[in-house]
Design an enzyme around this catalytic site. Structure first.
Site, mmCIF file in Angstrom:
data_model
loop_
_atom_site.group_PDB
_atom_site.id
_atom_site.type_symbol
_atom_site.label_atom_id
_atom_site.label_comp_id
_atom_site.label_asym_id
_atom_site.label_seq_id
_atom_site.Cartn_x
_atom_site.Cartn_y
_atom_site.Cartn_z
ATOM 1 N N TYR A 47 -16.595 0.574 -29.721
ATOM 2 C CA TYR A 47 -15.718 1.258 -28.756
ATOM 3 C C TYR A 47 -15.496 2.690 -29.209
ATOM 4 O O TYR A 47 -15.233 2.928 -30.391
ATOM 5 C CB TYR A 47 -14.359 0.549 -28.652
ATOM 6 N N GLU A 49 -13.797 5.383 -27.015
ATOM 7 C CA GLU A 49 -13.154 6.187 -25.962
ATOM 8 C C GLU A 49 -12.760 7.551 -26.516
ATOM 9 O O GLU A 49 -12.231 7.651 -27.628
ATOM 10 C CB GLU A 49 -11.930 5.452 -25.404
ATOM 11 N N ASP A 193 -27.295 18.368 -7.737
ATOM 12 C CA ASP A 193 -27.643 17.057 -8.280
ATOM 13 C C ASP A 193 -29.155 17.060 -8.447
ATOM 14 O O ASP A 193 -29.901 16.955 -7.471
ATOM 15 C CB ASP A 193 -27.193 15.978 -7.288
ATOM 16 N N THR A 219 -29.358 12.156 -13.308
ATOM 17 C CA THR A 219 -29.567 10.901 -14.020
ATOM 18 C C THR A 219 -30.465 11.222 -15.199
ATOM 19 O O THR A 219 -31.015 12.319 -15.301
ATOM 20 C CB THR A 219 -30.273 9.855 -13.128
ATOM 21 N N LYS A 222 -35.080 9.195 -14.462
ATOM 22 C CA LYS A 222 -36.167 9.443 -13.496
ATOM 23 C C LYS A 222 -37.223 10.304 -14.188
ATOM 24 O O LYS A 222 -37.853 9.826 -15.115
ATOM 25 C CB LYS A 222 -35.590 10.078 -12.227
ATOM 26 N N ARG A 228 -31.376 4.458 -18.503
ATOM 27 C CA ARG A 228 -30.602 4.541 -17.259
ATOM 28 C C ARG A 228 -29.236 5.164 -17.559
ATOM 29 O O ARG A 228 -28.491 4.642 -18.391
ATOM 30 C CB ARG A 228 -30.443 3.106 -16.757
HETATM 31 N N1 DSN Z 1 -31.441 5.220 -5.642
HETATM 32 C C1 DSN Z 1 -31.928 6.399 -6.312
HETATM 33 C C2 DSN Z 1 -33.242 6.809 -5.769
HETATM 34 O O1 DSN Z 1 -34.066 5.938 -5.660
HETATM 35 O O2 DSN Z 1 -33.489 7.969 -5.482
HETATM 36 C C3 DSN Z 1 -30.974 7.461 -6.205
HETATM 37 O O3 DSN Z 1 -29.748 6.993 -6.637
#
Ligand code: DSN
Length: 426
Positions: A47, A49, A193, A219, A222, A228
């Site tokens: 933990y 925080e 984003d 994110t 990707k 993730r």
């Molecule tokens: N669901 C993701 C995508 O496939 O682009 C975005 O959050």
């Protein structure tokens, strides 16, 4: 304790699925083994925080260092002054920004989900559309390109507090400078984003959002090819222009407000095992090998787009600047849903997607979205894109023919043997 064979057998089946098929979901990728190994460690037990050096728990000396490494590496990647690596996902990163700069009922302006935007950019089914007054811009019908005139006009008439740029199904680069100009004129903040193209931006293969957008989110799983998760970033900290206060009534800088918004605003304990994996992935992104990877993504996307155009597929905006493309299937007489289902039978994974001005629902759709980040990680080069386009085309043109689907599946499985995935896992 006995090994849980039920769960581990399923995990092995998933490894087999990932190895034997062609992964074209634009938001997916394959992390390195060391990124996965960092996740499966004792750090999950801790933990923590708070933030490095300022925790609410004892015993954080080690996770302070892994989290600080992740922050420092991320700052180097994008040449930025502020990074928060704790968001559990991209949606959490966006929620934190919203919490930091907006009050319930404030106006936001984002790209319509049905035109390639994202749920967290104001969709009525998402908290962002429920808590805030969401307005949208779109793409132009004739070109499929962002309708900047519409964005500017809406910014001037609506006067949103936050303009959101970035998308999950848009294959072209963004004019961040133009968006910032209208934001300055109308008194809005700009958030980009960059969840999809972040890896290409990291290697300067696309426009840099950081000088123009006050806050940038992404994110990490990707094109960045990490675990993730989500991140919040700023090139330069800035005074909070709306005079927003913390819970003690003090006006704070944006970095302080963003940190407070992630924790304790929307999250509790950070996932320190995932943050360590982010640090590993960020280290990889700083390497020359990753630079070659990012360049290969662009080459592969161009080659795949050309192969589809040669087969009379209609790519929205007529091509791509990044790792993905959105195809309108209406001239092929098949819905996105049917195409997705038939492709999956041949172990080609891609997702149905609405196209701009779609006449079908989000469950059916007229389009399908393809991305090449994952197949590029598998080692594919431009020449391999022809096989992908040929296989996809055979399925789409014969979606009801089980014999053809079975033969394509076999050729896909054979083809993928050339591109080993996690050989160390046996
Ligand atoms: N669901 C993701 C995508 O496939 O682009 C975005 O959050």
């Amino acid at each position: 304790m006995q090994r849980d064979t039920q769960v581990f057998n399923l995990i092995n089946q998933e490894l087999h699925r990932q190895r034997s098929g062609i992964e074209l979901i634009a938001s997916e990728n394959f992390t390195s083994l060391q990124v996965m190994q960092a996740m499966g460690t004792v750090l999950t037990n801790k933990y923590a925080e708070g933030y490095p050096g300022r925790r609410y728990y004892a015993g954080c000396e080690i996770v302070d260092q892994t989290e600080q490494l992740a922050i420092d590496r991320l700052k180097r990647i994008f040449d930025i002054e502020y990074a928060n690596v704790q968001p559990h996902s991209g949606a959490q990163a966006n929620a934190a920004v919203h919490l930091a700069v907006l009050n319930p009922g404030d106006k936001i302006l984002g790209l319509d989900l049905s035109m390639g935007g994202h749920l967290t950019h104001g969709s009525p089914v998402n908290y962002s559309g429920k808590l805030y007054e969401a307005h949208f811009y779109g793409v132009k019908k004739e070109t499929g390109l962002i309708d900047y005139e519409m964005l500017e006009e809406k910014a001037r008439t609506i006067k949103p507090k936050l303009i959101i740029c970035g998308a999950s199904a848009y294959s072209r680069d963004w004019d961040y400078a133009r968006i910032r100009k209208v934001a300055d004129e109308t008194g809005a903040l700009v958030m980009a984003d960059i969840a999809h193209p972040a890896g290409l931006i990291a290697k300067k293969l696309l426009n840099d959002p950081f000088d123009h957008c006050h806050i940038v989110t992404s994110t990490t799983h990707k094109t960045l090819r990490g675990p993730r998760g989500g991140i919040v970033m700023m090139r330069k900290d800035f005074e909070n222009p709306f005079g927003l206060k913390d819970n003690k009534g003090n006006t704070r800088t944006m970095s302080a407000l963003l940190d407070l918004a992630v924790f304790p605003g929307i999250q509790g304990g950070p996932l320190e095992h995932v943050i360590a994996a982010k640090a590993v992935a960020f280290g990889e992104i700083l390497s020359d090998e990753y630079t070659d990877y990012a360049k290969q993504i662009l080459k592969n996307a161009q080659a795949l787009a050309k192969a589809f155009v040669d087969k009379d597929y209609n790519i929205i905006s007529n091509g791509t600047d990044n790792h993905l493309m959105l195809i309108d299937l209406r001239n092929k007489n098949i819905s996105g849903k049917k195409a997705e289902q038939a492709l999956v039978k041949a172990e080609i994974t891609a997702n149905k997607n609405m196209v701009p001005f779609d006449d079908k629902s989000a469950f059916i759709t007229s389009g399908v979205r393809f991305g090449v980040a994952a197949v590029t990680t598998r080692g594919m080069k431009e020449n391999d894109m022809q096989f992908i386009a040929d296989s996809v085309d055979k399925i789409i043109m014969n979606a009801e023919d089980e014999n053809i689907i079975t033969s394509v599946k076999k050729s896909v499985n054979d083809f993928m043997l050339q591109f080993p995935l996690y050989p160390e896992l046996g």
